[in-house]
Design an enzyme around this catalytic site. Structure first.
Site, PDB file in Angstrom:
ATOM      1  N   ALA A 224      -0.984  -0.816  -4.793  1.00 43.75           N
ATOM      2  CA  ALA A 224      -1.632   0.411  -5.233  1.00 43.75           C
ATOM      3  C   ALA A 224      -1.436   1.487  -4.177  1.00 43.75           C
ATOM      4  O   ALA A 224      -1.029   1.204  -3.044  1.00 43.75           O
ATOM      5  CB  ALA A 224      -3.118   0.176  -5.484  1.00 43.75           C
TER       6      ALA A 224
ATOM      7  N   GLU B 118       0.829  -1.199   0.000  1.00 44.32           N
ATOM      8  CA  GLU B 118       0.000   0.000   0.000  1.00 44.32           C
ATOM      9  C   GLU B 118       0.867   1.254   0.000  1.00 44.32           C
ATOM     10  O   GLU B 118       1.786   1.387   0.807  1.00 44.32           O
ATOM     11  CB  GLU B 118      -0.896   0.043   1.241  1.00 44.32           C
ATOM     12  CG  GLU B 118      -1.855  -1.124   1.389  1.00 44.32           C
ATOM     13  CD  GLU B 118      -2.501  -1.152   2.749  1.00 44.32           C
ATOM     14  OE1 GLU B 118      -3.645  -1.643   2.837  1.00 44.32           O
ATOM     15  OE2 GLU B 118      -1.895  -0.690   3.736  1.00 44.32           O
ATOM     16  N   CYS B 119       0.581   2.176  -0.887  1.00 47.08           N
ATOM     17  CA  CYS B 119       1.167   3.514  -0.888  1.00 47.08           C
ATOM     18  C   CYS B 119       2.705   3.455  -0.844  1.00 47.08           C
ATOM     19  O   CYS B 119       3.336   3.166  -1.846  1.00 47.08           O
ATOM     20  CB  CYS B 119       0.593   4.338   0.255  1.00 47.08           C
ATOM     21  SG  CYS B 119       0.729   6.124  -0.002  1.00 47.08           S
ATOM     22  N   GLY B 120       3.328   3.713   0.299  1.00 49.68           N
ATOM     23  CA  GLY B 120       4.788   3.645   0.378  1.00 49.68           C
ATOM     24  C   GLY B 120       5.318   2.275   0.024  1.00 49.68           C
ATOM     25  O   GLY B 120       6.366   2.143  -0.629  1.00 49.68           O
TER      26      GLY B 120
END
Length: 456
Positions: free
Chosen positions: A424, A327-329
């Site tokens: 994502a 997720e993200c990072g």
């Protein structure tokens, strides 16, 4: 509900930047000193503020989010986290009535209303006096039950508070329980995603003690606690199932955005969570699944890149089909490269094609709903899953596997999804959708069986 009444307080404000975190941490520290063993909560999809709650208490804080969690599940999570504690303090998000897409959905008010919580309104007087009373009266009347029980004056001198409090009480009917003066020694610094994390703030314990000292000296806590007494909800306890799989969870300064209750959802699905550091460790621990949460990889891009054994191990695990959530990072870490704050690009794990870069502003910020067009590791075809985005870095290849739609109707494609992967920018909240955690653990257990790992 049982007959036990304990103080339960939601700290709200008319707007962001009103000092809710300072008031919340001061309250938590003061209640801990009194031996009340308080627990903490945070409204909204926030990772950083709960770190300060944990610093004040030494225990986890729980997120409360009515966009990511259905009301019945929210009540269950609240009761479970509160169980065994003698008080609760929840920190609101943004302005009191501000929710998703310019509505009150998932607002601090809706959270207080869903849980039946009394609310302490923190206001900064600034240059206002009688006008402040008008604003508070407007907040009282805005919904049939505002749940507002008291006011505290933040960043306000004791002398001015003594003059202002009688006026506000007369004009609004709400008791003013005191003030929290401005304390430079207790100021909490900020950066692009909000406050610095608790681990980065020098002498945080001393700052929190100073906040609590100031609150004790300038507020009537006994009166506040009496105003906020209400029945404690009954908590349902279910034993954890036998462990079916091990999930390796990245946890260090670069990957620190992880909801504790989401990890608990993994455990309740049959996972053992084992933690590792992509910054410091030379490889992955023995595991059947991989979870790379968000955080600040851009601040540690050079160190992450220089740890080539870890990058190679992560790439090998994902390419071998180990079920992976990034997720993200964590998503940026799986890309080819990531730019640091100076703009220098550093090689990353190289599993995905994108290169991360600074967008110089929030990107696709806020709540979103993800919909899949085919089955994958976490999603089922046609299923809509709530999520949240909050990042200042973007990528040259954000993916197209999922349809993302904001509550206001704006839409785009994002992410990579396959039978073994979710990668994502949107963060997921597995405690609000435990079926996602169950699918992840089930896939990890199947991977374990396929690779003939030793029994747990």
């Amino acid at each position: 509900m049982n007959s036990t009444c304990i103080p339960q307080i939601l700290v709200a404000a008319p707007a962001s930047g009103s000092g809710k975190t300072a008031v919340t941490c001061a309250l938590l520290t003061a209640l801990r000193r009194r031996g009340l063993d308080p627990c903490a909560f945070k409204c909204g999809p926030d990772y950083i503020d709960p770190m300060f709650h944990r610093a004040a208490l030494g225990v986890d804080s729980c997120n409360l989010d009515l966009f990511l969690t259905r009301p019945a599940r929210l009540r269950q999570l609240y009761a479970r986290h509160l169980a065994g504690h003698g008080a609760a303090v929840a920190e609101g998000a943004m302005g009191y009535y501000d929710g998703a897409a310019l509505t009150d959905r998932a607002s601090a008010w809706q959270t207080a209303d869903t849980l039946g919580l009394p609310v302490l309104l923190a206001v900064r007087p600034g240059g206002a006096s009688l006008t402040l009373a008008a604003q508070i009266r407007g907040m009282l009347a805005f919904r049939p039950d505002s749940r507002l029980k008291a006011v505290i004056l933040n960043d306000c001198s004791p002398g001015y508070a003594a003059r202002l409090a009688p006026l506000l009480e007369r004009e609004t009917g709400l008791p003013v329980v005191g003030c929290l003066p401005r304390l430079e020694a207790a100021r909490l610094p900020s950066r692009h995603l909000g406050l610095y994390t608790a681990a980065e703030v020098a002498d945080l314990a001393g700052r929190l003690e100073a906040l609590a000292d100031a609150l004790e000296a300038n507020a009537d806590l006994d009166r506040l606690l009496e105003l906020c007494l209400c029945p404690a909800p009954e908590a349902e306890r279910t034993p954890l199932p036998p462990v079916r799989a091990r999930i390796a969870v990245a946890q260090d300064a670069a990957f620190c955005f992880c909801y504790p209750e989401s990890l608990q959802a993994l455990r309740e699905a049959g996972a053992e969570c084992v933690f590792f550091s992509p910054l410091a460790d030379g490889g992955l621990p023995p595991a059947d699944g991989l979870y790379l949460p968000g955080g600040y990889p851009e601040l540690h891009a050079e160190a992450l890149s220089r740890n080539r054994p870890m990058r190679d191990a992560v790439r090998a695990a994902v390419e071998a089909g180990m079920p992976t959530v990034a997720e993200c990072g964590g998503f940026l870490y799986l890309g080819r490269a990531l730019a640091d704050e100076e703009g220098q690009s550093w090689p990353m794990a190289g599993v995905l094609p994108g290169q991360g870069f600074a967008a110089r502003g929030l990107v696709r910020f806020g709540y979103t709903t993800l919909t899949a067009e085919q089955d994958s590791l976490l999603f089922r075809k046609g299923e809509a899953v709530p999520a949240h985005e909050f990042h200042h870095w973007d990528t040259t290849c954000p993916g197209t596997a999922l349809a993302a739609c904001k509550p206001d109707g704006r839409a785009w494609r994002c992410g990579f999804a396959s039978p073994g992967l979710y990668a994502a920018f949107p963060h997921l909240y597995w405690a609000g959708r435990p079926e996602l955690a169950a699918r992840f653990v089930r896939a990890a257990a199947a991977y374990r069986k396929e690779h003939h790992h030793a029994d747990i």
